[in-house]
Enzyme design. Structure first.
Site, PDB file in Angstrom:
ATOM      1  N   TYR A 195     -44.041  -3.284  31.027  1.00  0.00           N
ATOM      2  CA  TYR A 195     -44.789  -2.054  31.278  1.00  0.00           C
ATOM      3  C   TYR A 195     -43.901  -1.055  32.007  1.00  0.00           C
ATOM      4  O   TYR A 195     -42.807  -1.387  32.472  1.00  0.00           O
ATOM      5  CB  TYR A 195     -46.071  -2.336  32.075  1.00  0.00           C
ATOM      6  N   LYS A 241     -41.390 -19.450  36.274  1.00  0.00           N
ATOM      7  CA  LYS A 241     -42.619 -19.973  35.662  1.00  0.00           C
ATOM      8  C   LYS A 241     -42.464 -21.405  35.148  1.00  0.00           C
ATOM      9  O   LYS A 241     -43.400 -22.201  35.230  1.00  0.00           O
ATOM     10  CB  LYS A 241     -43.092 -19.048  34.550  1.00  0.00           C
ATOM     11  N   LEU A 256     -45.294  -6.461  26.202  1.00  0.00           N
ATOM     12  CA  LEU A 256     -45.728  -7.159  27.413  1.00  0.00           C
ATOM     13  C   LEU A 256     -45.149  -6.509  28.667  1.00  0.00           C
ATOM     14  O   LEU A 256     -45.742  -6.570  29.744  1.00  0.00           O
ATOM     15  CB  LEU A 256     -45.297  -8.637  27.366  1.00  0.00           C
ATOM     16  N   ASP A 315     -51.484 -15.878  31.046  1.00  0.00           N
ATOM     17  CA  ASP A 315     -50.868 -14.754  30.323  1.00  0.00           C
ATOM     18  C   ASP A 315     -51.490 -14.509  28.942  1.00  0.00           C
ATOM     19  O   ASP A 315     -51.739 -13.366  28.561  1.00  0.00           O
ATOM     20  CB  ASP A 315     -49.355 -14.991  30.160  1.00  0.00           C
ATOM     21  N   ALA A 334     -39.890 -15.858  21.917  1.00  0.00           N
ATOM     22  CA  ALA A 334     -40.447 -17.222  21.968  1.00  0.00           C
ATOM     23  C   ALA A 334     -40.159 -17.836  23.338  1.00  0.00           C
ATOM     24  O   ALA A 334     -39.982 -19.039  23.467  1.00  0.00           O
ATOM     25  CB  ALA A 334     -39.865 -18.082  20.850  1.00  0.00           C
TER      26      ALA A 334
HETATM   27  P1  NDP Z   1     -38.286 -15.482  29.026  1.00  0.00           P
HETATM   28  O1  NDP Z   1     -37.005 -15.304  29.737  1.00  0.00           O
HETATM   29  O2  NDP Z   1     -38.992 -16.794  29.097  1.00  0.00           O
HETATM   30  O3  NDP Z   1     -38.082 -15.157  27.464  1.00  0.00           O
HETATM   31  C1  NDP Z   1     -37.341 -14.024  27.077  1.00  0.00           C
HETATM   32  C2  NDP Z   1     -37.477 -13.832  25.570  1.00  0.00           C
HETATM   33  O4  NDP Z   1     -36.863 -12.575  25.231  1.00  0.00           O
HETATM   34  C3  NDP Z   1     -36.769 -14.901  24.739  1.00  0.00           C
HETATM   35  O5  NDP Z   1     -37.498 -15.111  23.544  1.00  0.00           O
HETATM   36  C4  NDP Z   1     -35.405 -14.231  24.437  1.00  0.00           C
HETATM   37  O6  NDP Z   1     -34.795 -14.703  23.256  1.00  0.00           O
HETATM   38  C5  NDP Z   1     -35.853 -12.795  24.235  1.00  0.00           C
HETATM   39  N1  NDP Z   1     -34.800 -11.809  24.447  1.00  0.00           N
HETATM   40  C6  NDP Z   1     -34.198 -11.488  25.614  1.00  0.00           C
HETATM   41  N2  NDP Z   1     -33.302 -10.498  25.419  1.00  0.00           N
HETATM   42  C7  NDP Z   1     -33.345 -10.186  24.090  1.00  0.00           C
HETATM   43  C8  NDP Z   1     -32.665  -9.249  23.290  1.00  0.00           C
HETATM   44  N3  NDP Z   1     -31.747  -8.432  23.805  1.00  0.00           N
HETATM   45  N4  NDP Z   1     -32.953  -9.202  21.971  1.00  0.00           N
HETATM   46  C9  NDP Z   1     -33.896 -10.033  21.447  1.00  0.00           C
HETATM   47  N5  NDP Z   1     -34.566 -10.958  22.157  1.00  0.00           N
HETATM   48  C10 NDP Z   1     -34.301 -11.022  23.476  1.00  0.00           C
HETATM   49  O7  NDP Z   1     -39.225 -14.301  29.577  1.00  0.00           O
HETATM   50  P2  NDP Z   1     -40.818 -14.263  29.571  1.00  0.00           P
HETATM   51  O8  NDP Z   1     -41.306 -14.803  28.285  1.00  0.00           O
HETATM   52  O9  NDP Z   1     -41.354 -14.838  30.820  1.00  0.00           O
HETATM   53  O10 NDP Z   1     -41.102 -12.680  29.658  1.00  0.00           O
HETATM   54  C11 NDP Z   1     -40.897 -11.839  28.524  1.00  0.00           C
HETATM   55  C12 NDP Z   1     -41.328 -10.412  28.889  1.00  0.00           C
HETATM   56  O11 NDP Z   1     -42.736 -10.365  29.081  1.00  0.00           O
HETATM   57  C13 NDP Z   1     -40.699  -9.868  30.171  1.00  0.00           C
HETATM   58  O12 NDP Z   1     -40.379  -8.512  29.963  1.00  0.00           O
HETATM   59  C14 NDP Z   1     -41.811  -9.990  31.181  1.00  0.00           C
HETATM   60  O13 NDP Z   1     -41.697  -9.037  32.221  1.00  0.00           O
HETATM   61  C15 NDP Z   1     -43.029  -9.713  30.308  1.00  0.00           C
HETATM   62  N6  NDP Z   1     -44.267 -10.282  30.840  1.00  0.00           N
HETATM   63  C16 NDP Z   1     -45.299  -9.428  31.152  1.00  0.00           C
HETATM   64  C17 NDP Z   1     -46.493  -9.924  31.640  1.00  0.00           C
HETATM   65  C18 NDP Z   1     -47.618  -8.992  31.959  1.00  0.00           C
HETATM   66  O14 NDP Z   1     -48.573  -9.415  32.634  1.00  0.00           O
HETATM   67  N7  NDP Z   1     -47.586  -7.759  31.493  1.00  0.00           N
HETATM   68  C19 NDP Z   1     -46.701 -11.373  31.856  1.00  0.00           C
HETATM   69  C20 NDP Z   1     -45.565 -12.181  31.442  1.00  0.00           C
HETATM   70  C21 NDP Z   1     -44.390 -11.639  30.977  1.00  0.00           C
HETATM   71  P3  NDP Z   1     -33.798 -15.979  23.290  1.00  0.00           P
HETATM   72  O15 NDP Z   1     -34.700 -17.190  23.207  1.00  0.00           O
HETATM   73  O16 NDP Z   1     -32.966 -15.793  22.084  1.00  0.00           O
HETATM   74  O17 NDP Z   1     -33.030 -15.898  24.573  1.00  0.00           O
END
Ligand code: NDP
Length: 278
Positions: free
Chosen positions: A222, A69, A220, A106, A132
């Site tokens: 599913y 993205k 988010l 989104d 974030a």
């Molecule tokens: P990113 O990789 O951009 O961000 C991941 C986020 O998750 C970061 O804030 C990261 O924190 C945090 N994170 C990852 N692992 C852990 C953990 N073990 N404990 C705490 N925090 C954690 O992913 P996206 O933002 O693109 O996607 C996030 C989720 O949303 C995914 O599951 C994705 O599938 C879902 N999604 C669903 C959509 C829908 O249409 N239903 C649309 C878009 C996304 P840190 O910054 O510390 O690494």
């Protein structure tokens, strides 16, 4: 090459994607003939694969999912405000002059799922946003626009949460806390899990005290990826616990409307996916 309008979703991996099914169902509903396929592109070939699709395969529009993205946002020639705020794009559209426009649906998709499908009025809610990353950055702005009273952003890496709150620039309403402090920050009416922990098969450790008795909790992710968070929400006494399937269908409908100028009815598609995605 087929004469049908060409659309695709790019991701890596992408085999699991529901997007081809969703777009074909929308197209069938509205009597539009199109070809929509899933294209697996590793990060090092993503930009060239996208350009080839739009320049040489009559590509008209593409959805973009993990991990591309941010790269989709970067390669576009122009960007909507929603994409710019998020710094990521989940929709690429070929403009009449051949340039690529990036958009992010989104945040609006989440709000529509919450307010229209699940009938929640977000105005006046104290909301907690976990994460974030790219999706959280889109969602935070839309939750503010939907009228939440306060938005507390908590991320494992606090710098990303601070940067998001700073970008929104409403310090009296949007602020950050440390993950380590979750047990002492009280309860919320809305808790949105925008971390990728569930998708990555990692456990989130969340205190029960976060969920107020009228709380709505939303992941988010599913299907199976949301099971752990939704189980926590129910154990914590939340009134509602939803996964992101509705958001997935709504963001697809936004892209579809952008490309075809007509909005599909998302409910039958959502209902049919509910039976199959677990
Ligand atoms: P990113 O990789 O951009 O961000 C991941 C986020 O998750 C970061 O804030 C990261 O924190 C945090 N994170 C990852 N692992 C852990 C953990 N073990 N404990 C705490 N925090 C954690 O992913 P996206 O933002 O693109 O996607 C996030 C989720 O949303 C995914 O599951 C994705 O599938 C879902 N999604 C669903 C959509 C829908 O249409 N239903 C649309 C878009 C996304 P840190 O910054 O510390 O690494």
């Amino acid at each position: 090459m087929s004469q049908l309008l060409q659309f695709a979703v790019f991701g890596h991996p992408i085999a699991h994607s529901q997007s081809p099914r969703i777009h074909q169902a929308f197209a069938q509903q509205l009597g539009i003939a199109l070809d929509y396929r899933a294209i697996d592109a590793a990060p090092d070939v993503f930009a060239q694969t996208v350009r080839h699709f739009f320049q040489h395969e009559q590509g008209r529009g593409a959805n973009v999912t993990l991990p591309h993205k941010a790269a989709a946002f970067a390669l576009a020639d122009e960007r909507t405000q929603a994409a710019t705020r998020a710094g990521t794009a989940n929709v690429l559209t070929r403009l009449a002059d051949g340039r690529l426009s990036a958009h992010n649906t989104d945040g609006d998709a989440l709000v529509r799922d919450l307010t229209e499908r699940h009938d929640l009025d977000l105005r006046g809610h104290d909301a907690l946003l976990l994460g974030a990353g790219g999706a959280a950055r889109a969602v935070a702005w839309s939750l503010c626009e939907a009228g939440v009273q306060t938005l507390t952003i908590v991320n494992r890496s606090p710098e990303a949460a601070d940067a998001l709150a700073d970008a929104i620039g409403q310090p009296a309403r949007v602020h950050t806390r440390y993950w380590e402090d979750l047990a002492s920050i009280g309860s919320f009416d809305l808790i949105v899990n925008a971390t990728s922990a569930g998708t990555l098969g990692q456990a989130l450790s969340l205190p029960m005290s976060l969920a107020g008795s009228r709380a709505a909790c939303y992941d988010l992710a599913y299907g199976k990826s949301a099971f752990a968070f939704l189980a926590w929400a129910r154990a914590a006494g939340a009134r509602y616990a939803y996964d992101g399937l509705g958001m997935l269908v709504e963001q697809a409908a936004d892209a579809f409307e952008l490309w075809h100028g007509r909005r599909p009815d998302t409910e039958p598609v959502y209902q049919s996916l509910l039976l199959q995605v677990a």
